[in-house]
Write an enzyme that holds these catalytic residues in place. Structure first.
Site, PDB file in Angstrom:
ATOM      1  NE  ARG A 185       5.904  -0.321   9.982  1.00 53.64           N
ATOM      2  CZ  ARG A 185       4.815  -0.388   9.210  1.00 53.64           C
ATOM      3  NH1 ARG A 185       4.816   0.166   8.011  1.00 53.64           N
ATOM      4  NH2 ARG A 185       3.743  -1.014   9.633  1.00 53.64           N
ATOM      5  NE  ARG A 200       1.521  -4.982  10.837  1.00 55.09           N
ATOM      6  CZ  ARG A 200       2.635  -4.877  10.116  1.00 55.09           C
ATOM      7  NH1 ARG A 200       3.762  -5.437  10.549  1.00 55.09           N
ATOM      8  NH2 ARG A 200       2.640  -4.207   8.986  1.00 55.09           N
ATOM      9  CE  LYS A 240      -2.142  -1.154   3.818  1.00 54.74           C
ATOM     10  NZ  LYS A 240      -1.468  -2.445   4.082  1.00 54.74           N
ATOM     11  NE  ARG A 283       7.806  -2.493   6.182  1.00 60.36           N
ATOM     12  CZ  ARG A 283       6.528  -2.540   6.529  1.00 60.36           C
ATOM     13  NH1 ARG A 283       5.597  -2.211   5.666  1.00 60.36           N
ATOM     14  NH2 ARG A 283       6.196  -2.938   7.732  1.00 60.36           N
ATOM     15  NE  ARG A 288      -4.764  -1.202   9.932  1.00 59.99           N
ATOM     16  CZ  ARG A 288      -3.741  -0.760   9.205  1.00 59.99           C
ATOM     17  NH1 ARG A 288      -3.818   0.387   8.566  1.00 59.99           N
ATOM     18  NH2 ARG A 288      -2.663  -1.460   9.131  1.00 59.99           N
TER      19      ARG A 288
HETATM   20  P1  AP5 Z   1       4.801  -1.687   1.884  1.00 63.10           P
HETATM   21  O1  AP5 Z   1       4.540  -0.734   0.773  1.00 63.10           O
HETATM   22  O2  AP5 Z   1       5.502  -1.218   3.100  1.00 63.10           O
HETATM   23  O3  AP5 Z   1       3.415  -2.432   2.302  1.00 63.10           O
HETATM   24  P2  AP5 Z   1       2.181  -1.901   3.130  1.00 63.10           P
HETATM   25  O4  AP5 Z   1       0.965  -2.519   2.539  1.00 63.10           O
HETATM   26  O5  AP5 Z   1       2.215  -0.405   3.224  1.00 63.10           O
HETATM   27  O6  AP5 Z   1       2.504  -2.594   4.529  1.00 63.10           O
HETATM   28  P3  AP5 Z   1       2.373  -2.001   6.001  1.00 63.10           P
HETATM   29  O7  AP5 Z   1       3.121  -2.945   6.898  1.00 63.10           O
HETATM   30  O8  AP5 Z   1       2.777  -0.566   6.046  1.00 63.10           O
HETATM   31  O9  AP5 Z   1       0.852  -2.149   6.217  1.00 63.10           O
HETATM   32  P4  AP5 Z   1       0.081  -2.111   7.521  1.00 63.10           P
HETATM   33  O10 AP5 Z   1      -1.252  -1.961   6.986  1.00 63.10           O
HETATM   34  O11 AP5 Z   1       0.265  -3.256   8.421  1.00 63.10           O
HETATM   35  O12 AP5 Z   1       0.795  -0.898   8.339  1.00 63.10           O
HETATM   36  P5  AP5 Z   1       0.350   0.582   8.668  1.00 63.10           P
HETATM   37  O13 AP5 Z   1       1.535   1.435   8.703  1.00 63.10           O
HETATM   38  O14 AP5 Z   1      -0.798   0.994   7.815  1.00 63.10           O
HETATM   39  O15 AP5 Z   1       5.580  -2.927   1.241  1.00 63.10           O
HETATM   40  C1  AP5 Z   1       6.071  -3.969   2.052  1.00 63.10           C
HETATM   41  C2  AP5 Z   1       7.418  -4.459   1.512  1.00 63.10           C
HETATM   42  O16 AP5 Z   1       7.216  -5.084   0.262  1.00 63.10           O
HETATM   43  C3  AP5 Z   1       8.449  -3.335   1.264  1.00 63.10           C
HETATM   44  O17 AP5 Z   1       9.712  -3.782   1.657  1.00 63.10           O
HETATM   45  C4  AP5 Z   1       8.394  -3.100  -0.247  1.00 63.10           C
HETATM   46  O18 AP5 Z   1       9.629  -2.656  -0.758  1.00 63.10           O
HETATM   47  C5  AP5 Z   1       8.027  -4.496  -0.747  1.00 63.10           C
HETATM   48  N1  AP5 Z   1       7.222  -4.477  -1.956  1.00 63.10           N
HETATM   49  C6  AP5 Z   1       6.182  -3.619  -2.256  1.00 63.10           C
HETATM   50  N2  AP5 Z   1       5.657  -3.916  -3.451  1.00 63.10           N
HETATM   51  C7  AP5 Z   1       6.345  -5.007  -3.913  1.00 63.10           C
HETATM   52  C8  AP5 Z   1       6.266  -5.788  -5.111  1.00 63.10           C
HETATM   53  N3  AP5 Z   1       5.360  -5.542  -6.058  1.00 63.10           N
HETATM   54  N4  AP5 Z   1       7.126  -6.835  -5.241  1.00 63.10           N
HETATM   55  C9  AP5 Z   1       8.056  -7.108  -4.278  1.00 63.10           C
HETATM   56  N5  AP5 Z   1       8.183  -6.391  -3.136  1.00 63.10           N
HETATM   57  C10 AP5 Z   1       7.334  -5.358  -2.957  1.00 63.10           C
HETATM   58  O19 AP5 Z   1      -0.224   0.423  10.141  1.00 63.10           O
HETATM   59  C11 AP5 Z   1       0.627   0.089  11.205  1.00 63.10           C
HETATM   60  C12 AP5 Z   1      -0.148   0.077  12.513  1.00 63.10           C
HETATM   61  O20 AP5 Z   1      -0.684   1.393  12.782  1.00 63.10           O
HETATM   62  C13 AP5 Z   1      -1.365  -0.848  12.561  1.00 63.10           C
HETATM   63  O21 AP5 Z   1      -0.993  -2.175  12.873  1.00 63.10           O
HETATM   64  C14 AP5 Z   1      -2.180  -0.169  13.685  1.00 63.10           C
HETATM   65  O22 AP5 Z   1      -1.642  -0.453  14.949  1.00 63.10           O
HETATM   66  C15 AP5 Z   1      -1.950   1.315  13.403  1.00 63.10           C
HETATM   67  N6  AP5 Z   1      -2.961   1.871  12.499  1.00 63.10           N
HETATM   68  C16 AP5 Z   1      -2.740   2.425  11.274  1.00 63.10           C
HETATM   69  N7  AP5 Z   1      -3.896   2.819  10.726  1.00 63.10           N
HETATM   70  C17 AP5 Z   1      -4.871   2.517  11.619  1.00 63.10           C
HETATM   71  C18 AP5 Z   1      -6.280   2.653  11.607  1.00 63.10           C
HETATM   72  N8  AP5 Z   1      -6.934   3.177  10.552  1.00 63.10           N
HETATM   73  N9  AP5 Z   1      -6.976   2.216  12.692  1.00 63.10           N
HETATM   74  C19 AP5 Z   1      -6.343   1.699  13.762  1.00 63.10           C
HETATM   75  N10 AP5 Z   1      -5.010   1.518  13.824  1.00 63.10           N
HETATM   76  C20 AP5 Z   1      -4.286   1.914  12.754  1.00 63.10           C
HETATM   77 MG    MG Z   2       2.475   0.989   4.785  1.00 66.34          MG
END
Ligand code: AP5
Ligand code: MG
Length: 215
Positions: free
Chosen positions: A161, A172, A13, A127, A88
């Site tokens: 992270r 997660r 994402k 990552r 979410r």
């Molecule tokens: P990356 O782009 O980092 O993936 P992502 O989908 O953004 O993964 P996240 O871990 O950031 O998602 P998340 O939803 O768990 O975390 P968030 O920060 O939102 O890509 C991942 C890896 O793959 C990278 O190394 C990249 O280089 C590689 N890659 C990408 N595309 C590729 C491809 N095509 N081929 C190969 N490799 C590839 O949330 C974190 C925490 O915050 C949550 O757990 C929660 O505690 C809190 N939080 C955030 N939002 C909310 C909400 N709305 N409500 C409540 N809590 C929330």
């Molecule tokens: Mg992310």
């Protein structure tokens, strides 16, 4: 355009949001990045969010919804935004609808990045994220930085992270299935859902998403 990106942790994402937001000239709003910025600045919001995030649990809605709303009300988001990681759960999706309706606005599309679980586990395991700007994301194998440990974009330090531990990733994924997946049906019922196969080259996936938005 007002777009929501959904998909499991590690689906890409943040990676896709950076390109899509640039192509569409709209801000990339990641609630995860906003929480992490609050944690690194040691704000009250950050202190409240940290334990939930490290464990891979959702931060409570009353904190998250206000933070997302504040960000969406900034002037740069007046003509559109790309939401990454929000909503979410169904109650956040309902709150977003109420927020938008109050302003006479609506979402244009919800892009669901579809990837199998073993692939997201591999993506998360390697990552590396920039400490200066969480939207600069690398991977030790799939997207290595030019210099190990250093962000290509801004020279910041790359780090692993806290929620990339095996236990946190497992939690997660559970949280995603139980709390986030129901929003897929919620948006399908509104006719907004577009499924984007998210396996393959990063640029190819961006193209699929742009083609879907241009339809
Ligand atoms: P990356 O782009 O980092 O993936 P992502 O989908 O953004 O993964 P996240 O871990 O950031 O998602 P998340 O939803 O768990 O975390 P968030 O920060 O939102 O890509 C991942 C890896 O793959 C990278 O190394 C990249 O280089 C590689 N890659 C990408 N595309 C590729 C491809 N095509 N081929 C190969 N490799 C590839 O949330 C974190 C925490 O915050 C949550 O757990 C929660 O505690 C809190 N939080 C955030 N939002 C909310 C909400 N709305 N409500 C409540 N809590 C929330
Ligand atoms: Mg992310």
């Amino acid at each position: 355009m007002r777009i929501v990106l959904v998909g499991p942790p590690g689906a890409g994402k943040g990676t896709q949001a950076a390109f899509l937001a640039k192509n569409l000239s709209i801000p990339h709003i990641s609630t995860g990045d906003l929480f992490r910025a609050n944690i690194s600045q040691n704000t009250e919001l950050g202190r409240r969010a940290k334990a939930y995030m490290d464990a891979g649990d959702l931060v409570p809605d009353e904190v998250t919804i206000d933070m997302a709303k504040d960000r969406m009300e900034q002037p740069d988001a007046a003509n559109g935004f790309l939401l990454d990681g929000f909503p979410r759960n169904v109650s956040q999706a309902e709150a977003l609808d109420v927020m938008l309706q109050a302003e006479g606005m609506k979402l244009d599309a919800v892009l669901d990045l579809e990837v199998e679980e073993d692939e997201v586990v591999k993506r998360l395991a390697g990552r590396r994220t920039c400490r200066n700007d969480g939207s600069h994301v690398f991977h030790v194998v799939y997207a290595p930085p030019k210099t190990e440990g250093v962000c290509d974009v801004c020279g910041g330090e790359l780090y692993v992270r806290e929620d990339q531990s095996e236990d946190a990733v497992r939690n997660r994924l559970d949280v995603y299935h139980t709390q986030t997946e129901p929003i897929i049906d919620y948006y399908k019922a509104q006719g907004l859902l577009v499924t984007i196969p998210a396996l393959g080259e990063v640029q190819e996936i961006t193209k699929r998403a742009m083609d879907a938005l241009n339809k």
